[in-house]
Design an enzyme around this catalytic site. Sequence first.
Site, PDB file in Angstrom:
ATOM      1  N   CYS A   6      -9.670  -7.230   1.696  1.00 29.10           N
ATOM      2  CA  CYS A   6      -9.670  -5.838   2.014  1.00 29.10           C
ATOM      3  C   CYS A   6     -10.863  -5.145   1.942  1.00 29.10           C
ATOM      4  O   CYS A   6     -11.254  -4.292   2.609  1.00 29.10           O
ATOM      5  CB  CYS A   6      -8.701  -5.085   1.169  1.00 29.10           C
ATOM      6  SG  CYS A   6      -7.228  -5.757   0.992  1.00 29.10           S
TER       7      CYS A   6
ATOM      8  N   ALA B  21       6.345  -8.076   1.432  1.00 27.47           N
ATOM      9  CA  ALA B  21       6.725  -9.388   2.017  1.00 27.47           C
ATOM     10  C   ALA B  21       5.621 -10.597   2.570  1.00 27.47           C
ATOM     11  O   ALA B  21       6.020 -11.658   2.230  1.00 27.47           O
ATOM     12  CB  ALA B  21       7.589  -9.130   3.586  1.00 27.47           C
ATOM     13  N   HIS B  22       4.764  -9.927   2.961  1.00 27.11           N
ATOM     14  CA  HIS B  22       3.425 -10.718   3.463  1.00 27.11           C
ATOM     15  C   HIS B  22       2.794 -11.871   2.595  1.00 27.11           C
ATOM     16  O   HIS B  22       2.061 -12.438   3.173  1.00 27.11           O
ATOM     17  CB  HIS B  22       2.534 -10.010   4.411  1.00 27.11           C
ATOM     18  CG  HIS B  22       1.525  -9.198   3.861  1.00 27.11           C
ATOM     19  ND1 HIS B  22       0.269  -9.892   3.874  1.00 27.11           N
ATOM     20  CD2 HIS B  22       1.479  -8.223   3.244  1.00 27.11           C
ATOM     21  CE1 HIS B  22      -0.625  -9.034   3.475  1.00 27.11           C
ATOM     22  NE2 HIS B  22       0.099  -7.888   3.088  1.00 27.11           N
TER      23      HIS B  22
ATOM     24  N   GLN C 248       1.195  -9.464  -5.779  1.00 21.66           N
ATOM     25  CA  GLN C 248       0.458 -10.592  -5.994  1.00 21.66           C
ATOM     26  C   GLN C 248       1.342 -11.787  -6.892  1.00 21.66           C
ATOM     27  O   GLN C 248       1.019 -12.706  -6.900  1.00 21.66           O
ATOM     28  CB  GLN C 248      -0.824 -10.833  -6.548  1.00 21.66           C
ATOM     29  CG  GLN C 248      -1.794 -10.080  -5.448  1.00 21.66           C
ATOM     30  CD  GLN C 248      -2.360 -11.183  -4.138  1.00 21.66           C
ATOM     31  OE1 GLN C 248      -1.874 -12.167  -4.239  1.00 21.66           O
ATOM     32  NE2 GLN C 248      -2.898 -10.314  -3.339  1.00 21.66           N
TER      33      GLN C 248
ATOM     34  N   ASN D 223      -5.176  -9.477  -7.835  1.00 22.50           N
ATOM     35  CA  ASN D 223      -5.499 -10.169  -6.321  1.00 22.50           C
ATOM     36  C   ASN D 223      -6.930 -10.996  -6.149  1.00 22.50           C
ATOM     37  O   ASN D 223      -6.761 -11.955  -5.418  1.00 22.50           O
ATOM     38  CB  ASN D 223      -5.537  -9.101  -5.161  1.00 22.50           C
ATOM     39  CG  ASN D 223      -6.434  -7.992  -5.443  1.00 22.50           C
ATOM     40  OD1 ASN D 223      -6.510  -7.238  -6.317  1.00 22.50           O
ATOM     41  ND2 ASN D 223      -7.337  -7.618  -4.401  1.00 22.50           N
TER      42      ASN D 223
ATOM     43  N   THR E 105       0.624  -1.083   0.019  1.00 21.61           N
ATOM     44  CA  THR E 105      -0.263  -0.171  -0.101  1.00 21.61           C
ATOM     45  C   THR E 105       0.894   1.245   0.007  1.00 21.61           C
ATOM     46  O   THR E 105       0.573   2.180  -0.890  1.00 21.61           O
ATOM     47  CB  THR E 105      -0.912   0.126   1.364  1.00 21.61           C
ATOM     48  OG1 THR E 105      -2.034  -1.200   0.978  1.00 21.61           O
ATOM     49  CG2 THR E 105      -1.692   1.473   1.165  1.00 21.61           C
TER      50      THR E 105
END
Lengths: 130, 392
Positions: free
Chosen positions: B330, B206-207, B185, B157, B78
Amino acid sequence: MHYSPLVERHFATPCNVGQLASGSDVLTARAGSQDRGVEILLSARVEHDRIVALNHRVYGCPHSIAAASWLTERLTGATLQDLARWTWREAATALEVPPEKWGRLLVLEDAVRALEKNWRSRPSNHAETA
Amino acid sequence: MSERLPIYLDYAATTPLDPRVAEAMIECLHTSELQGNPSSMGHEYGRRARARVEQARAQVAAAINARPASIVWTSGATESNNLALLGAARFHADRGKHIVSSRTEHKAVLDALKQLEAEGFSVTYLKPASDGIVTVEQVRDALRDDTQLVSLMHVNNEIGVIQDVGAVGRLCRERGVLLHVDAAQSAGKVSIDVEEMGVDLLSLTAHKVYGPKGIGALYLRRNPPVGLRPLMFGGGQELGLRSGTLPTHQIVGMGVAFEIAEREREADVVRIRALRERLWAGISKLRNVELNGDPERRVCSVLNVSFHGVEGESLQYALADLAVSTGSACASASETPSYVLRALGRSDHVAQSSLRFSLGRFTTEAEIDAAIVSVTQAVERLRSIAPKNTGE
């Protein structure tokens, strides 16, 4: 999304699912549509002045499914006057339906109003009330 | 709700931490010699922490064929998207105030673009075809003399389709327009080569790659350099582009995660794709189900399916033993139908009757088989109680 224990129970094991076989003593009413997110079909067997069996089919969110199932228990044994007095708020309170879902319950009330209308327009009803 | 945790099929929302990543991060947190501020180059603590930060920068850069100096640490995709779009558009406003993007971008891009519109920029939002693909011809037709920037996501996504970013990159180079790519993604699943793809700015996190939450990176082309106006001001870290103390353990985690993801990518992709195909083979035995997005040009891990005749919230509730998403994670807290599926031409109620299954490194065949059983039972049960279309 919050689901009350009663919603959980009726969603997991809905009561009185299906449609009663058509007959002179059976009324049906449909409200809503899948496009609108809720569709409800009620079918009631009326003997004398009471509903003796009330079945439903429903498409909708967990609250809608639970409310339709709960309604069939609530209105079995009801008279035409009971039907006329029934409003969606009773389901909202009993099932702890959050405000953002109240609109879905209005569709349930539409189905009850349609059932009431069909009951009033039955030929036998005219005869009884004449 | 059973006490057992549901089967996790929401890897596109976030991935669990790979134990090897956790180990590297814990080592960082436990080791006193790494406790220094990576910007404190005047003493050994700072220099040792800095060495780890730079090692991670090289690991992330290598995964996308970039030079380490082109990597700027951020808090996640983001922030990377915001820094890329707001930073580049404001810096290059004298070149023109027109931007091209698509309707199916992530909210972190769309909302940043809305902010730019409020600042006087104009944005063309391309509508993908029903398969979710935006063509290079659409981008070409949208370019204007005052276009300064194109922003296109690599992998969507929600539906997992892969955009031909390389072709768009070549077009942008020809026309002297900057290209930003949201690659949140695609990293670890699709080959990313910023040189070959002609990308100027690329957002990473990273996540989604088995790394920690709260750390990301922005690739910023350095040769020739892309100008960027920072969003945060303070200590002047990251060459003044992103002030704030660098979180050594997070950065080390991202570096290790990207190094593993790139090293194991091909094997992971083959295995995960086979599991996804197994899931689709099982689910598609149900009648009236529809795959969303191009059936071929898609990332190995995502399966987005519309279940006709079933309401989405009820389906998700009935699938309490599966962790899946309706729409994007989200946005799924709201009842608003997925704007991505709407952009593909799906109606509101079909969009709401759609689920995204996303698989990953730790998904097993047994989990997929159990998911097929759960989905089949839930869909059949909900359809069995719904009014029939025949006008009963």
